[in-house]
Design an enzyme around this catalytic site. Structure first.
Site, PDB file in Angstrom:
ATOM      1  N   ASP A  94       0.856  -1.183   0.000  1.00 35.20           N
ATOM      2  CA  ASP A  94       0.000   0.000   0.000  1.00 35.20           C
ATOM      3  C   ASP A  94       0.892   1.234   0.000  1.00 35.20           C
ATOM      4  OD1 ASP A  94      -1.883   1.937   0.341  1.00 35.20           O
ATOM      5  OD2 ASP A  94      -2.875   0.982   2.047  1.00 35.20           O
ATOM      6  N   ASP A 125      -3.505   2.642  -5.503  1.00 34.70           N
ATOM      7  CA  ASP A 125      -2.353   2.653  -4.589  1.00 34.70           C
ATOM      8  C   ASP A 125      -2.206   1.366  -3.769  1.00 34.70           C
ATOM      9  OD1 ASP A 125      -4.534   2.926  -2.992  1.00 34.70           O
ATOM     10  OD2 ASP A 125      -3.989   4.872  -2.133  1.00 34.70           O
ATOM     11  N   GLU A 126      -2.935   0.327  -4.150  1.00 32.92           N
ATOM     12  CA  GLU A 126      -2.959  -0.866  -3.311  1.00 32.92           C
ATOM     13  C   GLU A 126      -2.971  -2.129  -4.172  1.00 32.92           C
ATOM     14  OE1 GLU A 126      -5.849  -0.204  -0.077  1.00 32.92           O
ATOM     15  OE2 GLU A 126      -6.106  -2.370  -0.092  1.00 32.92           O
TER      16      GLU A 126
END
Lengths: 407, 367
Positions: free
Chosen positions: A9, A104-105
């Site tokens: 993350d 973002d993950e």
């Protein structure tokens, strides 16, 4: 073959990218999001801003009260997407399987026993090559990797093994578990269940009676067991755009102009993915927050801006209700891939021109990174409302959030 | 009016005229059938104002006159009557007494003089066509007319062109053109008119089973009349300009393949089963050895089939909506087939050397 699962993350992703690219912003509270006068919300904030209590999804006006000295940026979605692609490339190098959760993950599956080592490699490569902080949670399934990642933040790595569930997971509140939203949490609280430990001590049958099918799943989660596989290829089920007006709209013409804008956005995303939609849905929220959705299914799938817009407009005319309107959304669903357009000998200049316009608009947009061409009808809208950017959530069937960007 | 008719001939006549009658209408009299005495017989007429059907049945006339009865109800009753003579006599207030043996039904009717006049079509200009030729021509073209909701009303009909020595029918819905010509002994001026596709289907139906009696077609500026063995079907013409389909016919083809129509049709029909969901196309790849048919749908499966054929010209890779391909193939089923192409994203043609003066032009899907 068994895998270790990593959840990687990127920390305060949008803000970190801005701080990386502008040294003046480092060590300052940075907030990326919509402007308060436009009822914007916080999209991402740097850890310096978090220290003041600013959080994602918080109304910008509230964030400004908490941290008046923060630097507020509108953000540059195109840049973030590009950086996200670079990060994904690094993940892919180590991954046996990869699930992109959001911009973002991502979950990364690596050979069993190598989780810690691979996590460190990924972290150092992202730091060295892209100058970005990334937190990594290491475990044997998605649930524990996610929990571990939460513990690793910011900018750390943390391993959580099944043997540590009692010690680490159990003291946590039930809301920590995936799928426990406000409703489920309230039902559990009403039953006196607040911690995961209490949940783990219930019987699966008892939970089934209380929560239905999700009960036994939650019971397994409480014991650190999670059978969910990595979703390596996410099928796009729908494409949607919506907008909460800076001020409630009273003029139907302005809502119609907004629908044109949203349709351009939906059309662009469909074409980008090579998809056609058979169903177009209009979403309307009134000033009292009551919300309706109305759909129309077409005989031939469509993906040009104008065809989507015409359906959305027709739905609006038929179901517009009483003004004022607070939100308007357009969704395309029932998607097909590999659709070939039927040629028609009688299709005059209109249809051909429409396709050319869509194509040209797409090209310009790719070149400039934002929509350049708009339908004439959208000039009704204030300048600041004419830029809509797609949200990061592409969850199946969800209407993704949409930010109003200052121009 | 007071007449006696046989139940069987009355039922036959009612079945013929019932096809044009709307089940409900803002003009209630249109749901009725006009029964009138005419030259020692009884004549039945029904109309929906766009078209009208008329037929004559033998009758014993006791008293001349006319009556209008609600057709649906009347036909239901006649269908259930014993096969014997029935008397129809007009009473007061448009009521008609239907009498047989010891039974009498009284049905309320409409005022006969309010019944719309059967379209008066001058029998001046006309052409005669053998019934089987007419049926063949209609069946080869009518399916390619646009649906009745199409914005371009000229496409919802069948274009009929009468020229010296030639009768031509053509349909076009924007995606395909079906066209057939047959010789006639018509020697007059050239005319062309557009007949609603629905009416043409009715003409084909009424023409089947009339043996070799030629069907007479009369036409005026705005109407057409088909005289099918004394059953008359009149219709308004579609008042619009049919697209100039001649200019769409390619001057030359770059790909040409001779195929067995049965084999090719069956293969295409099978291949079309798979892509029903989602993307709806089948792909044809013509090469020296024949044609390869493929289709796929991610949720269903994939198809690969080869059909041998003789290629002249260039290889071709082209995709179609299978429905539009199969419609044209059906016409030449059982005959040698020629598939002609002009390119992957342009018009293709289906024809047969043994089914002369017919062609089916169809546009592919854009690649």
């Amino acid at each position: 073959m068994e895998y270790d699962i990593l959840l990687c993350d990127l920390d305060a992703f949008f803000a970190s990218v801005e701080q990386r690219d502008n040294p003046e912003l480092r060590d300052k509270p940075v907030i990326v999001g919509g402007r308060p006068e436009h009822r914007g919300v916080v999209s991402t904030c740097s850890y310096q801003a978090r220290a003041f209590g600013v959080r994602s999804a918080m109304p910008m006006s509230q964030a400004m009260r908490l941290c008046p000295q923060a630097v507020v940026l509108a953000g540059d979605m195109r840049k973030y997407q590009e950086v996200s692609r670079q990060v994904t490339k690094i993940y892919a190098h180590y991954a046996c399987a990869l699930e992109i959760v959001s911009i973002d993950e991502a979950y990364v599956a690596v050979p069993r026993g190598l989780g810690q080592e691979m996590g460190c490699l990924i972290r150092s490569r992202v730091r060295n090559e892209l100058q970005l902080p990334v937190s990594v949670g290491v475990s044997v399934n998605k649930l524990l990797a996610k929990i571990a990642c939460g513990l690793a933040k910011p900018d750390g790595i943390r391993c959580l093994l099944p043997g540590q569930v009692e010690e680490v997971l159990w003291p946590m509140p039930v809301e920590t578990l995936p799928g426990v939203g406000p409703n489920t949490a309230k039902r559990l609280h009403d039953a006196g269940i607040r911690t995961i430990s209490q949940l783990a001590q219930c019987s699966p049958d008892h939970l089934q009676a209380k929560l239905g099918k999700f009960g036994p799943v939650l019971y397994m989660y409480a014991h650190g067991i999670d059978e969910r596989p990595l979703e390596t290829e996410r099928e796009v089920k729908s494409v949607s755009e919506e907008i909460t007006f800076p001020e409630d709209k009273h003029d139907p013409a302005e809502v119609i102009a907004t629908l044109a804008l949203l349709s351009e956005e939906v059309g662009f995303r469909l074409r980008k993915h090579g998809l056609w939609a058979k169903t177009v849905t209009l979403k309307l929220r009134f000033s009292d927050f009551s919300t309706i959705t109305r759909s129309k299914t077409l005989s031939e799938p469509v993906n040009t801006d104008s065809t989507i817009y015409h359906v959305a407009r027709q739905l609006f005319v038929e179901h517009k209700g009483r003004p004022p309107w607070r939100l308007a959304g357009v969704q395309a669903s029932n998607l097909v891939r590999d659709h070939l357009n039927q040629l028609n000998m009688l299709h005059g200049p209109d249809e051909v021109r429409e396709e050319r316009i869509s194509r040209a608009a797409d090209e310009l947009r790719k070149k400039y990174g934002r929509p350049v061409l708009h339908r004439a009808g959208t000039v009704l809208l204030a300048k600041g409302e004419r830029f809509v950017s797609g949200g990061k959530s592409k969850k199946p069937d969800g209407l993704s959030p949409c930010h109003v960007k200052p121009s | 009016m007071n007449i006696q008719v046989a139940q069987s001939s009355l039922l036959w006549g009612l079945n013929i005229v019932s096809r044009v009658v709307p089940s409900s209408s803002p003009m209630p009299i249109l749901t009725g059938v006009l029964i009138e005495t005419w030259k020692g017989a009884a004549r039945l007429t029904a109309t929906d104002l766009e078209s009208a059907v008329q037929c004559t049945i033998p009758a014993r006339i006791m008293q001349e006159g006319a009556a209008v009865l609600p057709l649906k109800l009347f036909a239901e009753l006649v269908r259930r009557l014993p096969p014997q003579d029935i008397t129809l006599s007009l009473r007061e207030n448009e009521m008609v007494a239907i009498t047989w043996e010891k039974a009498q039904y009284n049905l309320n009717g409409f005022k006969p003089d309010e019944f719309p006049k059967m379209m008066m079509v001058e029998r001046e200009r006309g052409v005669e066509v053998p019934a089987d030729t007419l049926i063949e021509m209609i069946k080869s073209t009518v399916y390619a007319a646009a649906s009745s909701e199409d914005r371009n009303i000229s496409l919802t009909g069948v274009l009929v062109q009468v020229k010296q020595g030639k009768l031509t029918m053509a349909t076009c819905d924007g995606i395909r053109i079906a066209c057939i010509s047959r010789d006639t002994d018509y020697g007059g001026q050239s005319y062309e008119f557009i007949v609603p596709a629905k009416v043409m289907q009715e003409v084909a139906r009424l023409s089947s089973g009339v043996d070799d009696t030629p069907v007479k077609i009369f036409f005026t500026e705005n109407q057409v009349l088909f005289d099918i063995n004394s059953v008359l079907l009149a219709s308004r013409l579609i008042d619009a300009k049919f697209p100039d389909y001649q200019q769409i016919i390619p001057n030359r083809y770059y790909t040409s393949m001779a195929l067995d129509s049965n084999e090719f049709f069956s293969a295409c029909e099978r291949a079309a089963l798979v892509p029903r969901e989602g993307a709806n196309y089948i792909r044809l790849q013509f090469s020296a050895s024949g044609v390869v048919i493929t289709s796929a749908a991610s949720s269903v499966g994939t198809v690969y089939e080869e059909v041998p054929g003789v290629l002249t010209g260039e290889p071709l890779d082209i995709s179609f909506n299978p429905r539009f391909l199969l419609d044209g193939l059906k016409v030449v089923l059982g005959k040698p087939l020629v598939f002609d192409g002009t390119g992957p994203s342009s018009i293709a043609c289906i024809s047969s050397p043994e089914f002369r003066d017919f062609f089916y032009l169809v546009l592919p899907l854009r690649r």
